[in-house]
Motif scaffolding. Sequence first.
Motif, PDB file in Angstrom:
ATOM      1  N   LEU A 191      -8.225  -8.779   0.697  1.00 22.90           N
ATOM      2  CA  LEU A 191      -7.112  -8.544   1.612  1.00 22.90           C
ATOM      3  C   LEU A 191      -6.112  -7.528   1.065  1.00 22.90           C
ATOM      4  O   LEU A 191      -5.397  -6.876   1.833  1.00 22.90           O
ATOM      5  CB  LEU A 191      -6.391  -9.869   1.904  1.00 22.90           C
ATOM      6  CG  LEU A 191      -7.141 -10.842   2.820  1.00 22.90           C
ATOM      7  CD1 LEU A 191      -6.551 -12.247   2.701  1.00 22.90           C
ATOM      8  CD2 LEU A 191      -7.115 -10.368   4.258  1.00 22.90           C
ATOM      9  N   ALA A 192      -6.062  -7.375  -0.266  1.00 22.97           N
ATOM     10  CA  ALA A 192      -5.136  -6.423  -0.871  1.00 22.97           C
ATOM     11  C   ALA A 192      -5.595  -4.976  -0.704  1.00 22.97           C
ATOM     12  O   ALA A 192      -4.814  -4.044  -0.920  1.00 22.97           O
ATOM     13  CB  ALA A 192      -4.953  -6.749  -2.353  1.00 22.97           C
ATOM     14  N   ARG A 193      -6.840  -4.784  -0.333  1.00 19.35           N
ATOM     15  CA  ARG A 193      -7.327  -3.415  -0.112  1.00 19.35           C
ATOM     16  C   ARG A 193      -6.599  -2.778   1.067  1.00 19.35           C
ATOM     17  O   ARG A 193      -6.477  -3.396   2.135  1.00 19.35           O
ATOM     18  CB  ARG A 193      -8.814  -3.417   0.222  1.00 19.35           C
ATOM     19  CG  ARG A 193      -9.760  -3.795  -0.873  1.00 19.35           C
ATOM     20  CD  ARG A 193     -11.178  -3.735  -0.312  1.00 19.35           C
ATOM     21  NE  ARG A 193     -12.182  -4.254  -1.218  1.00 19.35           N
ATOM     22  CZ  ARG A 193     -13.437  -4.496  -0.866  1.00 19.35           C
ATOM     23  NH1 ARG A 193     -13.817  -4.286   0.388  1.00 19.35           N
ATOM     24  NH2 ARG A 193     -14.302  -4.939  -1.744  1.00 19.35           N
ATOM     25  N   PRO A 194      -6.155  -1.525   0.929  1.00 15.08           N
ATOM     26  CA  PRO A 194      -5.522  -0.848   2.073  1.00 15.08           C
ATOM     27  C   PRO A 194      -6.452  -0.747   3.278  1.00 15.08           C
ATOM     28  O   PRO A 194      -6.005  -0.734   4.423  1.00 15.08           O
ATOM     29  CB  PRO A 194      -5.187   0.538   1.508  1.00 15.08           C
ATOM     30  CG  PRO A 194      -5.094   0.339   0.031  1.00 15.08           C
ATOM     31  CD  PRO A 194      -6.110  -0.703  -0.292  1.00 15.08           C
ATOM     32  N   SER A 195      -7.766  -0.698   3.028  1.00 17.14           N
ATOM     33  CA  SER A 195      -8.734  -0.514   4.115  1.00 17.14           C
ATOM     34  C   SER A 195      -9.278  -1.836   4.665  1.00 17.14           C
ATOM     35  O   SER A 195     -10.177  -1.827   5.499  1.00 17.14           O
ATOM     36  CB  SER A 195      -9.915   0.321   3.607  1.00 17.14           C
ATOM     37  OG  SER A 195     -10.561  -0.343   2.518  1.00 17.14           O
ATOM     38  N   SER A 196      -8.738  -2.962   4.220  1.00 14.12           N
ATOM     39  CA  SER A 196      -9.320  -4.251   4.589  1.00 14.12           C
ATOM     40  C   SER A 196      -9.086  -4.638   6.042  1.00 14.12           C
ATOM     41  O   SER A 196      -9.811  -5.450   6.597  1.00 14.12           O
ATOM     42  CB  SER A 196      -8.771  -5.353   3.686  1.00 14.12           C
ATOM     43  OG  SER A 196      -7.399  -5.596   3.964  1.00 14.12           O
ATOM     44  N   GLY A 197      -8.043  -4.070   6.657  1.00 15.00           N
ATOM     45  CA  GLY A 197      -7.702  -4.496   8.009  1.00 15.00           C
ATOM     46  C   GLY A 197      -7.065  -5.867   8.037  1.00 15.00           C
ATOM     47  O   GLY A 197      -7.188  -6.605   9.016  1.00 15.00           O
ATOM     48  N   ALA A 198      -6.369  -6.239   6.941  1.00 12.91           N
ATOM     49  CA  ALA A 198      -5.689  -7.529   6.874  1.00 12.91           C
ATOM     50  C   ALA A 198      -4.680  -7.641   8.004  1.00 12.91           C
ATOM     51  O   ALA A 198      -4.058  -6.652   8.399  1.00 12.91           O
ATOM     52  CB  ALA A 198      -4.979  -7.678   5.528  1.00 12.91           C
ATOM     53  N   PRO A 199      -4.492  -8.844   8.560  1.00 10.38           N
ATOM     54  CA  PRO A 199      -3.533  -9.009   9.658  1.00 10.38           C
ATOM     55  C   PRO A 199      -2.123  -8.661   9.229  1.00 10.38           C
ATOM     56  O   PRO A 199      -1.775  -8.754   8.046  1.00 10.38           O
ATOM     57  CB  PRO A 199      -3.665 -10.494  10.024  1.00 10.38           C
ATOM     58  CG  PRO A 199      -4.266 -11.138   8.809  1.00 10.38           C
ATOM     59  CD  PRO A 199      -5.138 -10.103   8.176  1.00 10.38           C
ATOM     60  N   GLY A 200      -1.294  -8.293  10.213  1.00 13.04           N
ATOM     61  CA  GLY A 200       0.070  -7.865   9.924  1.00 13.04           C
ATOM     62  C   GLY A 200       0.866  -8.899   9.161  1.00 13.04           C
ATOM     63  O   GLY A 200       1.611  -8.565   8.225  1.00 13.04           O
ATOM     64  N   TRP A 201       0.719 -10.186   9.531  1.00 14.78           N
ATOM     65  CA  TRP A 201       1.500 -11.225   8.857  1.00 14.78           C
ATOM     66  C   TRP A 201       1.127 -11.339   7.387  1.00 14.78           C
ATOM     67  O   TRP A 201       1.949 -11.721   6.561  1.00 14.78           O
ATOM     68  CB  TRP A 201       1.346 -12.573   9.560  1.00 14.78           C
ATOM     69  CG  TRP A 201      -0.059 -13.069   9.717  1.00 14.78           C
ATOM     70  CD1 TRP A 201      -0.844 -12.984  10.827  1.00 14.78           C
ATOM     71  CD2 TRP A 201      -0.868 -13.714   8.715  1.00 14.78           C
ATOM     72  NE1 TRP A 201      -2.077 -13.540  10.587  1.00 14.78           N
ATOM     73  CE2 TRP A 201      -2.118 -13.998   9.307  1.00 14.78           C
ATOM     74  CE3 TRP A 201      -0.647 -14.083   7.390  1.00 14.78           C
ATOM     75  CZ2 TRP A 201      -3.148 -14.619   8.610  1.00 14.78           C
ATOM     76  CZ3 TRP A 201      -1.673 -14.704   6.693  1.00 14.78           C
ATOM     77  CH2 TRP A 201      -2.904 -14.961   7.300  1.00 14.78           C
ATOM     78  N   TYR A 202      -0.133 -11.003   7.039  1.00 14.07           N
ATOM     79  CA  TYR A 202      -0.525 -11.078   5.638  1.00 14.07           C
ATOM     80  C   TYR A 202       0.071  -9.912   4.853  1.00 14.07           C
ATOM     81  O   TYR A 202       0.651 -10.093   3.785  1.00 14.07           O
ATOM     82  CB  TYR A 202      -2.048 -11.080   5.500  1.00 14.07           C
ATOM     83  CG  TYR A 202      -2.478 -11.269   4.057  1.00 14.07           C
ATOM     84  CD1 TYR A 202      -2.622 -12.547   3.525  1.00 14.07           C
ATOM     85  CD2 TYR A 202      -2.700 -10.175   3.226  1.00 14.07           C
ATOM     86  CE1 TYR A 202      -2.984 -12.734   2.204  1.00 14.07           C
ATOM     87  CE2 TYR A 202      -3.059 -10.350   1.891  1.00 14.07           C
ATOM     88  CZ  TYR A 202      -3.199 -11.621   1.393  1.00 14.07           C
ATOM     89  OH  TYR A 202      -3.544 -11.795   0.068  1.00 14.07           O
ATOM     90  N   ARG A 203      -0.042  -8.701   5.392  1.00 15.38           N
ATOM     91  CA  ARG A 203       0.519  -7.536   4.712  1.00 15.38           C
ATOM     92  C   ARG A 203       2.029  -7.648   4.583  1.00 15.38           C
ATOM     93  O   ARG A 203       2.619  -7.220   3.593  1.00 15.38           O
ATOM     94  CB  ARG A 203       0.146  -6.260   5.464  1.00 15.38           C
ATOM     95  CG  ARG A 203      -1.349  -5.980   5.525  1.00 15.38           C
ATOM     96  CD  ARG A 203      -1.611  -4.559   6.015  1.00 15.38           C
ATOM     97  NE  ARG A 203      -0.984  -4.303   7.294  1.00 15.38           N
ATOM     98  CZ  ARG A 203      -1.568  -4.527   8.465  1.00 15.38           C
ATOM     99  NH1 ARG A 203      -2.795  -5.051   8.501  1.00 15.38           N
ATOM    100  NH2 ARG A 203      -0.954  -4.264   9.591  1.00 15.38           N
ATOM    101  N   ALA A 204       2.657  -8.252   5.589  1.00 21.60           N
ATOM    102  CA  ALA A 204       4.118  -8.335   5.602  1.00 21.60           C
ATOM    103  C   ALA A 204       4.661  -9.285   4.547  1.00 21.60           C
ATOM    104  O   ALA A 204       5.864  -9.254   4.252  1.00 21.60           O
ATOM    105  CB  ALA A 204       4.584  -8.777   6.985  1.00 21.60           C
ATOM    106  N   GLN A 205       3.819 -10.115   3.943  1.00 14.92           N
ATOM    107  CA  GLN A 205       4.311 -11.059   2.945  1.00 14.92           C
ATOM    108  C   GLN A 205       4.871 -10.374   1.714  1.00 14.92           C
ATOM    109  O   GLN A 205       5.681 -10.949   0.982  1.00 14.92           O
ATOM    110  CB  GLN A 205       3.187 -12.032   2.551  1.00 14.92           C
ATOM    111  CG  GLN A 205       2.828 -12.994   3.675  1.00 14.92           C
ATOM    112  CD  GLN A 205       1.735 -13.971   3.289  1.00 14.92           C
ATOM    113  OE1 GLN A 205       1.991 -15.131   2.998  1.00 14.92           O
ATOM    114  NE2 GLN A 205       0.504 -13.496   3.291  1.00 14.92           N
TER     115      GLN A 205
END
Length: 312
Positions: A191-205
């Motif tokens: 999920l920490a990969r910039p290219s992972s497509g992690a959901p917004g709520w995860y990146r926003a943490q």
Amino acid sequence: MDALTALLDGPRARGAFLLRSVLNPPWSLRIQDEAALAIAAVVRGAAHYVGDDGHVVGAGPGDVLVIRGSEPYTVAEPAGTAPQIVIHPGQRCTTPEGEDLAEVMHLGVRTWGTDEAGSTLVITGAYQLSGEVSQRLLSALPRVLVVPADEWDTPLIRILADEIAKDRAGQEAVLDRLLDLMLITALRTWLARPSSGAPGWYRAQSDPVVGPALQLLHHNPGHPWTVAELAAKVGVSRALLARRFGELVGEPPMAYLTGWRLALAADLLLEPDATLDAVARKVGYGGAFALSAAFKRVRGVSPQAHREQYSA
């Protein structure tokens, strides 16, 4: 509690199926055990995930595959090998013709395969997850992802490989926790990969404004939050929090809170002794009527219908 923690929280994450497989190529396993989430760590040799859509993902020593969804798939080495063994629900294994292989392939404590000295050693774990909170994360994952050995520096695979064949008091609990650690570490790395497509709520943490706000909502969903109080707790203006939250998460703070509360409620309602009123107060509603109205408005079914659907 955030959604990544909730993925492994509660009885659904305990007693996960765990197995050490020792095989010699060419080998091929048809997996149709209906597990919601599976993880495979390659200790030695290689393995390939082969989807029914033709998608192929390879893994070598130290790599971890995470496979989401209950649809059947194949794991093989090399990738084109026809299935020789079928894994059914309950981890029952047979030949493609239906002949039972449990005794034939038993090689010891939590160990299974064709050859004790096989060149391929894979540790697999299968989770029967069904929680609504878990789905918030799982739905954001691809069908299969691989975390290569060079992307994470962890001794977990080696430790799990050492512990899995031991038969000691409390060993099931030890293995459950090790498997959980490996899964959550693999997911965090991916999920920490910039290219992972992690959901917004995860990146926003990790955002200095939205991250603390999300923590407050996750850890105390029953509090009667307002945007103004949330902003004051974070130390920013109401307008700044609302704008920043919407940009990163994709919805306003109170809309996110509603979704989080109802996901928690959906899981809590499946607990045997949970009353509707107790669940309502735990997730921030004044009582059973208020929760029922919100639950039906957002999810389209009543809490009682939700319970009946999952207990059937």
